[in-house]
Design a protein around this motif. Structure first.
Motif, PDB file in Angstrom:
ATOM      1  N   VAL B 146       0.743  -1.246  -0.121  1.00 27.85           N
ATOM      2  CA  VAL B 146       0.007  -0.092  -0.063  1.00 27.85           C
ATOM      3  C   VAL B 146       0.948   1.361  -0.158  1.00 27.85           C
ATOM      4  O   VAL B 146       1.847   1.166   0.454  1.00 27.85           O
ATOM      5  N   ASP B 147       0.310   2.426  -0.454  1.00 25.28           N
ATOM      6  CA  ASP B 147       1.031   3.559  -0.629  1.00 25.28           C
ATOM      7  C   ASP B 147       2.224   3.340  -1.408  1.00 25.28           C
ATOM      8  O   ASP B 147       3.263   3.723  -1.055  1.00 25.28           O
ATOM      9  N   ALA B 148       2.268   2.580  -2.426  1.00 24.57           N
ATOM     10  CA  ALA B 148       3.382   2.405  -3.396  1.00 24.57           C
ATOM     11  C   ALA B 148       3.784   3.861  -4.021  1.00 24.57           C
ATOM     12  O   ALA B 148       3.034   4.441  -4.303  1.00 24.57           O
ATOM     13  N   LYS B 149       5.288   3.512  -4.102  1.00 23.11           N
ATOM     14  CA  LYS B 149       5.874   4.533  -4.948  1.00 23.11           C
ATOM     15  C   LYS B 149       5.584   4.270  -6.490  1.00 23.11           C
ATOM     16  O   LYS B 149       5.612   3.304  -7.076  1.00 23.11           O
ATOM     17  N   PRO B 150       5.434   5.616  -7.185  1.00 22.81           N
ATOM     18  CA  PRO B 150       5.184   5.514  -8.465  1.00 22.81           C
ATOM     19  C   PRO B 150       6.103   4.669  -9.367  1.00 22.81           C
ATOM     20  O   PRO B 150       5.640   3.709 -10.455  1.00 22.81           O
ATOM     21  N   GLU B 151       7.378   4.753  -8.930  1.00 22.33           N
ATOM     22  CA  GLU B 151       8.460   3.958  -9.668  1.00 22.33           C
ATOM     23  C   GLU B 151       8.212   2.323  -9.557  1.00 22.33           C
ATOM     24  O   GLU B 151       8.277   1.685 -10.459  1.00 22.33           O
ATOM     25  N   HIS B 152       7.868   2.150  -8.367  1.00 23.32           N
ATOM     26  CA  HIS B 152       7.601   0.625  -7.983  1.00 23.32           C
ATOM     27  C   HIS B 152       6.433   0.055  -8.875  1.00 23.32           C
ATOM     28  O   HIS B 152       6.250  -0.895  -9.515  1.00 23.32           O
ATOM     29  N   MET B 153       5.427   1.027  -8.908  1.00 25.74           N
ATOM     30  CA  MET B 153       4.327   0.667  -9.728  1.00 25.74           C
ATOM     31  C   MET B 153       4.655   0.568 -11.299  1.00 25.74           C
ATOM     32  O   MET B 153       3.744  -0.345 -12.058  1.00 25.74           O
ATOM     33  N   ALA B 154       5.358   1.260 -11.761  1.00 26.65           N
ATOM     34  CA  ALA B 154       5.726   1.304 -13.175  1.00 26.65           C
ATOM     35  C   ALA B 154       6.590  -0.240 -13.327  1.00 26.65           C
ATOM     36  O   ALA B 154       6.129  -0.704 -14.436  1.00 26.65           O
ATOM     37  N   LEU B 155       7.385  -0.644 -12.295  1.00 25.40           N
ATOM     38  CA  LEU B 155       7.894  -2.097 -12.710  1.00 25.40           C
ATOM     39  C   LEU B 155       6.992  -2.985 -12.490  1.00 25.40           C
ATOM     40  O   LEU B 155       6.854  -3.968 -13.317  1.00 25.40           O
ATOM     41  N   ASN B 156       5.939  -2.792 -11.840  1.00 22.41           N
ATOM     42  CA  ASN B 156       4.613  -3.618 -11.519  1.00 22.41           C
ATOM     43  C   ASN B 156       4.104  -3.772 -13.052  1.00 22.41           C
ATOM     44  O   ASN B 156       3.454  -4.992 -13.531  1.00 22.41           O
ATOM     45  N   ALA B 157       3.820  -2.699 -13.711  1.00 20.14           N
ATOM     46  CA  ALA B 157       3.221  -2.599 -15.033  1.00 20.14           C
ATOM     47  C   ALA B 157       3.813  -3.345 -15.913  1.00 20.14           C
ATOM     48  O   ALA B 157       3.276  -4.173 -16.487  1.00 20.14           O
ATOM     49  N   ILE B 158       5.087  -3.282 -15.902  1.00 22.21           N
ATOM     50  CA  ILE B 158       6.184  -4.189 -16.956  1.00 22.21           C
ATOM     51  C   ILE B 158       5.973  -5.741 -16.595  1.00 22.21           C
ATOM     52  O   ILE B 158       5.651  -6.538 -17.602  1.00 22.21           O
ATOM     53  N   MET B 159       6.057  -5.997 -15.204  1.00 21.19           N
ATOM     54  CA  MET B 159       5.711  -7.584 -14.796  1.00 21.19           C
ATOM     55  C   MET B 159       4.469  -8.040 -15.152  1.00 21.19           C
ATOM     56  O   MET B 159       4.273  -8.987 -15.632  1.00 21.19           O
ATOM     57  N   GLY B 160       3.533  -7.033 -14.988  1.00 19.27           N
ATOM     58  CA  GLY B 160       2.001  -7.525 -15.245  1.00 19.27           C
ATOM     59  C   GLY B 160       1.806  -7.782 -16.806  1.00 19.27           C
ATOM     60  O   GLY B 160       1.110  -8.636 -17.320  1.00 19.27           O
ATOM     61  N   SER B 161       2.585  -6.918 -17.592  1.00 19.35           N
ATOM     62  CA  SER B 161       2.407  -7.216 -19.162  1.00 19.35           C
ATOM     63  C   SER B 161       3.070  -8.419 -19.524  1.00 19.35           C
ATOM     64  O   SER B 161       2.430  -9.068 -20.284  1.00 19.35           O
ATOM     65  N   VAL B 162       4.295  -8.894 -18.889  1.00 20.80           N
ATOM     66  CA  VAL B 162       5.005 -10.066 -19.126  1.00 20.80           C
ATOM     67  C   VAL B 162       3.817 -11.137 -18.891  1.00 20.80           C
ATOM     68  O   VAL B 162       3.591 -12.315 -19.627  1.00 20.80           O
ATOM     69  N   TYR B 163       3.338 -10.980 -17.570  1.00 21.35           N
ATOM     70  CA  TYR B 163       2.497 -12.204 -17.335  1.00 21.35           C
ATOM     71  C   TYR B 163       1.331 -12.126 -17.924  1.00 21.35           C
ATOM     72  O   TYR B 163       0.818 -13.451 -18.403  1.00 21.35           O
ATOM     73  N   ALA B 164       0.730 -11.303 -18.529  1.00 22.01           N
ATOM     74  CA  ALA B 164      -0.358 -11.194 -19.467  1.00 22.01           C
ATOM     75  C   ALA B 164      -0.096 -11.874 -20.819  1.00 22.01           C
ATOM     76  O   ALA B 164      -0.871 -12.837 -21.378  1.00 22.01           O
ATOM     77  N   GLU B 165       0.951 -11.626 -21.224  1.00 21.65           N
ATOM     78  CA  GLU B 165       1.450 -11.901 -22.501  1.00 21.65           C
ATOM     79  C   GLU B 165       1.738 -13.509 -22.563  1.00 21.65           C
ATOM     80  O   GLU B 165       1.355 -14.231 -23.571  1.00 21.65           O
TER      81      GLU B 165
END
Lengths: 341, 341
Positions: B146-165
């Motif tokens: 919770v209260d995640a830093k934007p830069e951590h959330m940006a990495l999450n986006a990359i990880m989520g994208s690979v997962y979805a792929e």
């Protein structure tokens, strides 16, 4: 009792709004002031056989604020916009309450500029009534202030509690803090700072943290949250209900003649259930923290929502919800001063 | 391929977990290591006629971490807890992936302590697969930070994208930022700071802001949000689905013989719909950012969820989801260094 209704700027145009207002006058005997394009409203009143109804008056407004305009700029520039004219009627006491199904942003801005905040309230909030297993739950803030300060959210809790008391006719309604766990130590920085404030408030019956699944479980009357979380949850809920019914319909359509017959047979039961879950039964969301009762309805409101909104407003004016909120907030303010002194 | 399954600490006890694992071995031909109380597991394997199945081995663990224990303290103190033993098997490469239906907190802590983070990842996140009108959407972070830093959330986006792929077999899956409006200027401080970071990332197909109703609409493959919002939304969704079906059942029960007959006739269609919306089809949530595939299942998982989770893990190991994530993150890290240099 006179209720002003902003007729313009909605998804389905003025006809649904005028019809809903006419139905409310016939059902509840209140007076309404329809604010908007006079010619259009006159014609619609003829259509709905209400052009000679003396409880219905028209207040002309030559401008409209649309959904895609910047609220603050539009409210400042368009002095004759229906929402601005209606808000001014409310400010001058020419009506007792206002129902607005137009742009939410324009309604909130217009309420702040024209009607004004209650003493002690920095940031008004939006309280939405959500159907639950046992009746309904009030969720606030559902759209006004993101990144809200804990002290503002504590005031929201008090305002929401008064609203629930009046709307549900319930003494000491329960208030919960929306969180990611029930333990006091759970949450983000905002909820961790808010918890002890809520615990200290004598004006509310605080039951602690509640979780997302409590929203429709009926375990609590009022749920306090940040507008970001509240807005996401509300829209997710709307989307999920729509997805479930679309998938159900598709499955039945593909299910052959027996499934279709079955659907026909359960239709009355489903209608009853849908009526219970129907947000239109609750008319709209109340803007709390302004000096007069101000209700914001969905832009896609049908006549029924407007009728429900007017019915709710009659109750809230009779129960003096704004006066009671004002007293409770004065108590807290006084308490703060005593502590400071 | 060998999948470790933590058998202990769930709502329905080891029997559902062991049954789900046995079913997976029979269906997909993988090997599993069942981690937990050896005697209990042995008995259950006899019950499910799998005691002679050479693809199933037992790894004894004498301790259990329960749902109400403090995760960090419990993981440190209970060296022989099933989740700790299972995580160590994963670390040592004695299995290729891990499925854990016990305490989420204990699973995350154990993953961090025993398996470790990928280089460049400060905070792992939890990615949950939510059924949608058109298939499914991956929501992350749904519960870790919770209260995640934007830069951590940006990495999450990359990880989520690979997962979805890998999970959806889809090139360049779309990624959206969960927000309270679609315009770039909408949002709280966190989402306003995150938007430009996501826009710049070459590793993802960022489509901009999405709203709560997009989660089940199927308009986007991956949705990025803070764990607070994600957790509240997920639990709200679970509660809402349960409320709708309870109300529907109640209405049908009160609707007399015709409504009951109708319910019988639409049952096959409803079952089909429920199967589509069934979260158990997706097994569990993937912990992204750790050095090996680690899946967290609901504490109330039935056998079917465990079977689905193992099926998903086979796909993710075959597709080398962790290796691909690691490469993409190295690209970003390299990019950052270049900028700094």
């Amino acid at each position: 009792m006179r209720i002003a209704v902003d007729v313009m700027g909605t998804d389905y145009g003025p006809k649904e709004i005028v019809k809903g207002a006419v139905d409310a006058v016939k059902a509840y005997g209140c007076e309404v002031v329809l604010v908007g394009d006079e010619e259009v409203i006159k014609e619609l009143l003829v259509t709905y056989h209400a052009d000679k109804n003396q409880k219905i008056t028209i207040c002309n407004a030559s401008q409209v604020i649309t959904m895609d305009e910047h609220p603050a700029i539009a409210v400042r520039r368009k002095k004759d916009a229906s929402i601005v004219v209606a808000s001014n009627l409310l400010r001058k006491g020419e009506c007792d309450a206002l129902v607005s199904p137009g742009s939410t942003g324009a309604a909130v801005t217009s309420a702040l500029f024209c009607v004004g905040r209650l003493p002690g309230v920095d940031k008004p909030c939006i309280a939405t009534t959500i159907p639950s297993l046992k009746g309904a739950t009030i969720l606030l803030d559902s759209g006004a202030v993101v990144d809200a300060k804990p002290e503002h959210m504590a005031l929201n809790a008090i305002m929401g509690s008064v609203y629930a008391e009046k709307l549900f006719s319930k003494k000491e309604p329960s208030v919960g803090l929306l969180n990611i766990g029930t333990e006091e130590t759970k949450g983000n920085a905002q909820s961790l700072a808010l918890y002890p404030l809520l615990k200290e408030l004598k004006q509310i019956n605080f039951i602690g943290n509640v979780e997302g699944n409590d929203i429709t479980k009926g375990t609590v009357d009022v749920i306090v949250c940040d507008a970001f979380t509240g807005n996401v949850a509300l829209k997710f809920g709307e989307g999920l209900v729509s997805t479930i019914f679309t998938l159900m319909k598709d499955s039945i359509m593909q299910g052959g003649i027996l499934a279709k017959l079955g659907a026909l047979l359960i239709k009355p039961a489903l209608e009853k259930m849908k009526k219970h879950m129907d947000v239109q039964e609750y008319g709209g969301a109340l803007l709390l923290g302004v000096k007069a009762p101000f209700m914001i309805c969905h832009g896609n409101s049908k006549a029924k929502s407007i009728t429900s909104a007017i019915r709710m407003m009659i109750t809230l004016v009779e129960q003096d919800v704004v006066g009671t909120i004002s007293e409770k907030i004065a108590e807290v303010e006084l308490g703060n001063e005593e502590i400071e002194a």
